[in-house]
Write a protein that holds these residues in place. Structure first.
Motif, PDB file in Angstrom:
ATOM      1  N   TRP A  25     -34.344 -37.461  39.391  1.00 36.57           N
ATOM      2  CA  TRP A  25     -34.120 -38.441  40.456  1.00 36.57           C
ATOM      3  C   TRP A  25     -35.309 -39.391  40.586  1.00 36.57           C
ATOM      4  O   TRP A  25     -35.123 -40.585  40.824  1.00 36.57           O
ATOM      5  N   TYR A  29     -34.842 -43.448  40.050  1.00 37.79           N
ATOM      6  CA  TYR A  29     -34.951 -44.398  41.160  1.00 37.79           C
ATOM      7  C   TYR A  29     -36.349 -44.940  41.446  1.00 37.79           C
ATOM      8  O   TYR A  29     -36.480 -45.896  42.209  1.00 37.79           O
ATOM      9  N   GLU A  33     -37.258 -48.379  43.435  1.00 39.95           N
ATOM     10  CA  GLU A  33     -37.852 -48.229  44.767  1.00 39.95           C
ATOM     11  C   GLU A  33     -39.124 -49.053  44.907  1.00 39.95           C
ATOM     12  O   GLU A  33     -39.345 -49.686  45.935  1.00 39.95           O
ATOM     13  N   PHE A 103     -23.345 -46.551  44.248  1.00 41.13           N
ATOM     14  CA  PHE A 103     -24.012 -47.046  45.455  1.00 41.13           C
ATOM     15  C   PHE A 103     -23.097 -47.690  46.490  1.00 41.13           C
ATOM     16  O   PHE A 103     -23.555 -47.985  47.593  1.00 41.13           O
ATOM     17  N   ASP A 141     -33.967 -44.672  53.943  1.00 47.73           N
ATOM     18  CA  ASP A 141     -33.825 -44.165  52.574  1.00 47.73           C
ATOM     19  C   ASP A 141     -33.284 -42.737  52.524  1.00 47.73           C
ATOM     20  O   ASP A 141     -32.567 -42.385  51.587  1.00 47.73           O
ATOM     21  N   TYR A 145     -30.171 -42.160  50.044  1.00 46.41           N
ATOM     22  CA  TYR A 145     -30.262 -41.347  48.831  1.00 46.41           C
ATOM     23  C   TYR A 145     -29.399 -40.096  48.877  1.00 46.41           C
ATOM     24  O   TYR A 145     -28.925 -39.638  47.838  1.00 46.41           O
ATOM     25  N   ALA A 148     -26.134 -41.696  47.803  1.00 47.21           N
ATOM     26  CA  ALA A 148     -26.158 -42.235  46.444  1.00 47.21           C
ATOM     27  C   ALA A 148     -26.227 -41.124  45.393  1.00 47.21           C
ATOM     28  O   ALA A 148     -25.538 -41.184  44.372  1.00 47.21           O
ATOM     29  N   ALA A 149     -27.041 -40.117  45.645  1.00 49.48           N
ATOM     30  CA  ALA A 149     -27.159 -39.017  44.682  1.00 49.48           C
ATOM     31  C   ALA A 149     -25.841 -38.269  44.564  1.00 49.48           C
ATOM     32  O   ALA A 149     -25.415 -37.886  43.467  1.00 49.48           O
TER      33      ALA A 149
END
Length: 168
Positions: A25, A29, A33, A103, A141, A145, A148-149
């Motif tokens: 991860w 990302y 980021e 996303f 975030d 996340y 998104a993950a």
């Protein structure tokens, strides 16, 4: 006398996707980021030169972060598709499909609700705009996340994205 044997039964194969470790991860990302955070701070602090309203600052910061973040991720997905031998228009369409799948839901919830609220609140509560923008971003975030993950894993499980061997 002939004895009939029962046919051999083979259990169904279960297709599993590799578990993703924290290093995966971070590699996926981190660059996005860094660029997204830089553009968030740049546009957020730039807009403060003209407008001091927390919501206006939050909107500018979110636009900046989105531009930086997705520019990097689009490049990453294009390179993934090219490594798989895909070229031309197919790469572009798959890139858009994969970005939306990974996303889309997270971005809607994040951009329309969570991030504006978090950044506005932090810019309003924290006297230094730099730290207010950063605190709001970090707060938002976490929600982004998590969604998104989960979506990334689902794109692999549904075979929209090929499963790569675990490297972590």
């Amino acid at each position: 006398m002939t004895v009939l044997a029962a046919p051999a039964v083979t259990p169904p194969t279960i297709t599993t996707t590799p578990r993703r470790g924290i290093r995966f991860w971070i590699r996926r990302y981190l660059l996005a980021e860094i660029v997204g955070t830089a553009t968030l701070l740049l546009l957020g602090l730039l807009i403060l030169e003209w407008i001091t309203h927390p919501v206006a600052v939050a909107v500018a910061a979110i636009i900046g972060e989105s531009l930086g973040f997705y520019a990097v991720l689009a490049t990453i997905v294009v390179l993934e598709q090219r490594r798989l031998g895909r070229r031309g228009f197919r790469v572009l369409t798959l890139t858009v499909v994969l970005l939306v799948a990974e996303f889309g839901a997270a971005e809607l919830v994040d951009s329309l609700v969570v991030r504006p609220a978090a950044i506005s609140l932090c810019v309003w509560l924290i006297p230094d705009p730099f730290w207010g923008l950063l605190a709001g971003k970090i707060l938002a975030d976490g929600v982004f996340y998590a969604m998104a993950a989960t979506s990334f894993v689902l794109t692999t499980k549904t075979r929209l994205r090929p499963a790569y061997p675990k490297k972590d």
